[in-house]
Structure formats: C-alpha cells, structure tokens
Enzyme design. Structure first.
Site, short mmCIF file in Angstrom:
data_model
loop_
_atom_site.label_atom_id
_atom_site.label_comp_id
_atom_site.label_asym_id
_atom_site.label_seq_id
_atom_site.Cartn_x
_atom_site.Cartn_y
_atom_site.Cartn_z
N ALA A 84 42.80 40.31 39.60
CA ALA A 84 44.02 40.97 40.36
C ALA A 84 44.57 42.26 39.69
CB ALA A 84 45.21 40.06 40.51
N SER A 85 45.87 42.13 39.24
CA SER A 85 46.26 43.56 38.57
C SER A 85 45.57 43.68 37.19
CB SER A 85 47.98 43.44 38.35
OG SER A 85 48.37 43.73 39.63
N MET A 86 44.94 42.85 36.38
CA MET A 86 44.30 42.88 35.26
C MET A 86 42.98 43.97 35.38
SD MET A 86 45.99 41.37 33.14
CE MET A 86 45.03 41.68 31.75
N THR A 87 42.45 44.37 36.73
CA THR A 87 41.88 45.24 36.94
C THR A 87 42.40 46.61 36.33
OG1 THR A 87 41.02 44.40 38.97
CG2 THR A 87 40.35 46.59 38.71
N LYS A 88 43.60 46.94 36.32
CA LYS A 88 44.13 48.09 35.75
C LYS A 88 43.88 48.43 34.08
CE LYS A 88 48.04 48.05 38.88
NZ LYS A 88 47.48 46.97 39.99
#
Length: 226
Positions: A84-88
């Site tokens: 999820a947002s850890m792609t950032k």
C-alpha cells in the site's frame, strides 16, 4: 541470531535478559500488545519483527490472514501482504538513486523532465486561471508542494485508469490547484515521480525497481504482482 530462534525470549518468571540492549520482558509485552489487538478483533493478524545492531531479536506472527474469507488460515512470518502506501518510500529511494547519478536536481523545473507540464495554468479561488508565478520544481514535486491537488480532487479525471503516461496526459489537461510552493497538499506527486523514474531510466517502473532495488536487496517477494 537466527530469525526462528524463539528461545531468545525469556519465559515469564525467569530472570531478566537483554537482547542487543532490549529486555526480554519488554519484547514479551510488545508481542502481547499486538496479540491483544488481534484477540479484540481490531486486526486480523500481525507479523512483527524487531532488529537491532544487525540481529533479529524478535520475529512473531499471530492471527489469521483474512477473517472474512477463511478464518482458519493462520498468518505466517513469510506471508505476503500489500505494501500500500509503503510504495512511496520505495519510489523515493528510486528517485534519490537517480539524483545520485546526476539525472535530476532539486531546482530543476519539472517541465524539464515532463514537457507536458510546461506552462500549466493555476486555478484561482474565484475559478479564473492564471500562469504559474514561478515554474514548479522537482524539490516541490518531492514534497507535495508542486501545485497538484489531493487525490480526491481528481476523482472525475480517473488518474489511475491506465498507465503512468495516461495519468500524465490527463494531468496535463487540468489546471494546478494552487501556486507551486505556496501550499502543502497530499497529492499524486509520488505517482508523478514514478513517471519521472521511467523517463530518466528508460525502463518501466516495475523493471527499474526489480533490477535496481529489489534484486540487489534480496527482496525477491516484492513487486507489483504476485
């Protein structure tokens, strides 16, 4: 210390032990806290890992993978999850690798790397359009201050219905939400950074990450597809 060595956690009632400066009782309390969240139904399952000074001192899995699909399948320490947002931060690492190679600089105009963004107009509060007071920079793109609105502002634009090029094409037809550098809004900036990675590297984003990040780091289970 082996990752599966659970004997390193001292049993209740024993004398206090320290693992790389961390107390065994503190690690037990850490596990108990997360187990309680599962037992109370706030989480389906948890996988936690604590490491210090290069050693894994606690590696725990508790609960199930999916309470709605099959509540009998236990979560394991090698279970696969969506980042999820850890792609950032992954995209941030890719961008900084390209910065180290001199491919871009913080004060570069974004349009140097995304020509479609040249001359984007800014929508004022009264709805009128005006030119950018100064061209948006890569520094601003990296810090959510480049002028793009929040994700919800682009619901009708359907930015993620297509590849990154399609997203850029849609954004290039829309005005900015504010003058670059004057506000902070949690925006599609990281998606745009992913496009920049593709343009600067000449590779698709998934291939770049696999070859330059995940492969060298031994992250063999990390990628866009299972």
């Amino acid at each position: 210390m082996p990752a599966d060595d659970h004997a390193t956690i001292a049993p209740a009632g024993s004398g206090e032990r320290y693992l790389q400066g961390l107390t065994a009782s503190g690690l037990r309390a850490f596990n108990d806290t997360f187990h309680r969240l599962v037992d109370e139904g706030q989480l389906a399952g948890v996988v936690t890992l604590v490491a210090r000074r290069g050693d894994i001192v606690n590696f725990d899995a508790y609960g199930v993978l999916d309470v709605s699909a099959d509540p009998t399948v236990a979560v394991r320490r090698d279970s696969i999850f969506r980042l999820a947002s850890m792609t950032k931060p992954v995209i941030g690492a890719a961008m900084m690798m390209l910065w180290e190679e001199g491919r871009w600089g913080p004060d570069d105009p974004v349009a140097r790397h995304i020509p479609a963004f040249e001359g984007l107009q800014v929508k004022r509060r009264d709805g009128a359009l005006e030119p950018q007071a100064s061209p948006m920079t890569m520094r601003q793109l990296m810090s959510h201050t480049a002028g793009f609105g929040r994700q919800g502002d682009y619901a009708d634009a359907k930015l993620r219905d297509g590849d990154l090029q399609a997203m850029i094409d849609r954004l290039a037809r829309l005005p900015l939400a504010y003058q670059p550098g004057t506000e902070w809004r949690y925006s599609p900036s990281v998606d745009i950074q992913g496009y920049v990675v593709e343009q600067l590297s000449g590779q698709s984003l998934d291939v770049f990450l696999a070859e330059r990040l995940f492969g060298p780091l031994g992250m063999e289970d990390t990628g866009f597809w299972v």
